[in-house]
Structure formats: C-alpha cells, structure tokens
Write an enzyme that holds these catalytic residues in place. Structure first.
Site, PDB file in Angstrom:
ATOM      1  CB  SER A  13      -0.798  -0.101   1.204  1.00  0.00           C
ATOM      2  OG  SER A  13      -1.434   1.273   1.351  1.00  0.00           O
TER       3      SER A  13
ATOM      4  CD  GLU B 262      -2.625   5.356   4.277  1.00  0.00           C
ATOM      5  OE1 GLU B 262      -1.736   5.812   5.280  1.00  0.00           O
ATOM      6  OE2 GLU B 262      -3.110   6.189   3.518  1.00  0.00           O
TER       7      GLU B 262
ATOM      8  CE1 TYR C 210      -4.125  -1.569   5.527  1.00  0.00           C
ATOM      9  CE2 TYR C 210      -3.148   0.545   4.679  1.00  0.00           C
ATOM     10  CZ  TYR C 210      -3.746  -0.588   4.528  1.00  0.00           C
ATOM     11  OH  TYR C 210      -3.964  -1.214   3.216  1.00  0.00           O
TER      12      TYR C 210
END
Length: 328
Positions: A127, A129, A151
């Site tokens: 990801s 992120e 996360y």
C-alpha cells in the site's frame, strides 16, 4: 485451466480481480472468514462461479487447507484490515491480520510448494500508506518507507516479508504498492465513498450535511477495476518483483468535493460540509503521488479511468442506489 486463490474476496479488489480472472478462463477460489460472513451472499450473488473456502489469515492451518483444496497456480493475498482510521483503535488486531497474516500466507505457500518454490505465484497487496511521511515526491519503488499509522506499519512488515521469502526461498512472490484505488464497491467508511454517498443523499433531500476530517489531504486516486489488471500482470512475469501502481496524479479532498457536488448540480458545497476533529488522523499523511513508470514499462499497464470519470462513476452509482432505497 489456470487456478487462483484470492484472500479478501469480499472486498472491492477481490470482486474485481475475481471477475477479471473468470473472464480469462481461470477457476477461482475465494478465501473468507467464517460461514456466517455477512458478505458471503454478495460474493455468491455477484460471482456464482467462484468457489468459496473458509479460513482465517491468522490461522496457518486454514490457509494450508485452502491451498490443498484449490491447488492454485496463483495466490493473491488481498486480505487485510484495510480501514486506516480503524487501525489506531485496534492496532494489535491490525498487526495480526494485515502484518502477520502475510507471513502466514507466505509460509503456507512455502510449505505447500516445498518441492518447487515457484509452483504457486504469490501476490501481496502492499500500500502507498507505507510511504506515510513521504521522503520523495513522487514515490517510486525505491522511496524510503515511513508509515504513519498502525495499518501502514503492518503493510510495511508484510511488504518486506514478501521480499524476504522471495530472496530466501526463491519464491515467485511480488508486491503491488497500490496507491488509493476506489470504486462504487468501496465501503462507505472510506472517504471517497462517504462523499459520493452523502452527495447523492443531499441532492435528493435525504441528508442535510456531511462531516469530514482533513480537506487538504492529497491522494493519487485511481479505479480499482484498472488496478487488479496490474496484479494479474505481475504474476505473468518470468521474474517476481515489486511495482508501484498509480495514476501519477494527485488531488485533494476539496477537489473530490468540487467534482462530486457539481455532478449533481451543486456549485458551492461549503454549506453542506463540516470539518469534525473526530475524523482527523493522529498522524496525517498529507501528500501521496506515485510514479508507476516501472509498471507501465515492464508490465505494459496503464490506468484507463481518469479522476473526474471515477468521481462521476461513484456518484452515479450511489444516486441510483439511494433512489432505489427511497423508492424514488
């Protein structure tokens, strides 16, 4: 007939990927939690040709059973606790599923394929992120990872573990570092779907306003249906590798609001949108923009749906759904 096993089959990516693979003649197996999973009916209705297997990414034995049942040529690990805001409230569970779940999946594939390390080609859903407090703009495969949420940290663990298994055991294990990808199938807790749903309801007189967090956060948004094609292309390569998948454009929440409200004929959205501190992240990721040159060059992949079309697609879908629910 090639065979594929997909974890996270009930999410938007799992559904789009399963559709793509079925269209290519695959036999598709979906791995999901529990027989009483509320999303089971969605998969059975939308994709009746998918064979569902139950298990849990935190349970290595259940993944091994799924491998024995499906005997896949390709394993797509899309399963995760993927709502970033939730990860602060449940950091431990997020770490177990989104982080250690990757280790379990890799280990299960290694044990299943011990006579031939590349017998099952493995895809890990990494990801954007992971970049968090971005160190370079735009971000590519070599950009330093600096996650800003539980996360993101869990995704970094899974990403590096995938690289480690590839290098240690000779597995055909690739990671797709996917930047934000949305669709009408996105869960309503995600900001893009939250906006498209609220805009449709406001335009129909069913809702008065919308509460959001940081309106200046910028993301590289693409269409999930385009991005699953990149996943498949990665596993068709002779050599496993990691790829950034992105549109190479960045847009703010304000821009998303502009397009969404204008699509329903509202020019000024400010009377309808409120900022609420509850929706602010403890550590914000302010700017994400990918550089997917490697994927475009090596995989021959490129996005087909642009940002305005994506917003319009999501608003139109929610308008139709809200009209149906309201009997309009």
């Amino acid at each position: 007939m090639p065979r594929a096993l997909i974890t996270g089959i009930t999410g938007q990516d799992g559904l789009y990927l399963a559709e793509l693979l079925l269209s290519k003649g695959y036999e598709v197996y979906g791995f999901m939690r529990g027989q009483n999973n509320p999303k089971r009916e969605l998969v059975e209705t939308t994709l009746p040709d998918v064979k569902l297997l139950t298990g849990d990414l935190t349970d290595l034995s259940s993944i091994l059973r799924a491998l024995d049942s499906s005997k896949p040529d390709e394993f797509y690990n899309l399963g995760a606790i993927s709502f970033v805001a939730y990860s602060w409230e449940n950091a431990h569970l997020t770490s177990e599923v989104t982080g250690l779940g990757v280790l379990n999946a890799l280990e299960a594939v290694r044990l299943y394929s011990k006579d031939d390390p590349s017998k099952v080609r493995f895809y890990q859903a990494s990801s954007s992120e992971m970049y968090g407090k971005v160190q370079t703009v735009p971000q590519n495969e070599d950009t330093l990872l600096w996650p800003r949420s539980p996360y993101g940290v869990a995704k970094v663990y899974g990403h590096y573990m995938t690289i480690n298994y590839r290098e240690s055991y000779g597995m055909h294990a690739s990671s797709g570092i996917l930047f934000n990808h949305e669709s009408p199938r996105r869960g309503p807790e995600f900001v893009t779907r939250k906006i498209s749903q609220a805009v449709s309801r406001i335009s129909l007189g069913l809702q008065k306003d919308l509460s959001l967090g940081n309106l200046d956060a910028r993301r590289d948004w693409g269409f999930a249906g385009d991005y699953v094609d990149a996943m498949w292309r990665m596993l068709q390569q002779d050599t496993a590798d990691d790829y950034v998948i992105s549109t190479n454009e960045t847009h703010s929440i304000r821009e998303y609001l502009d397009l969404a409200f204008k699509h329903v004929g509202i020019e000024d959205w400010t009377p309808y949108v409120k900022q609420d501190p509850r929706f602010m992240r403890p550590a914000e990721v302010d700017l994400l923009i990918g550089d997917s040159t490697k994927a475009r060059t090596t995989l021959g992949w490129e996005p087909k749906v642009d940002f305005p079309s994506l917003v319009a697609m999501m608003v139109d879908s929610d308008l139709a759904e809200q009209k149906r629910l309201a009997g309009l």
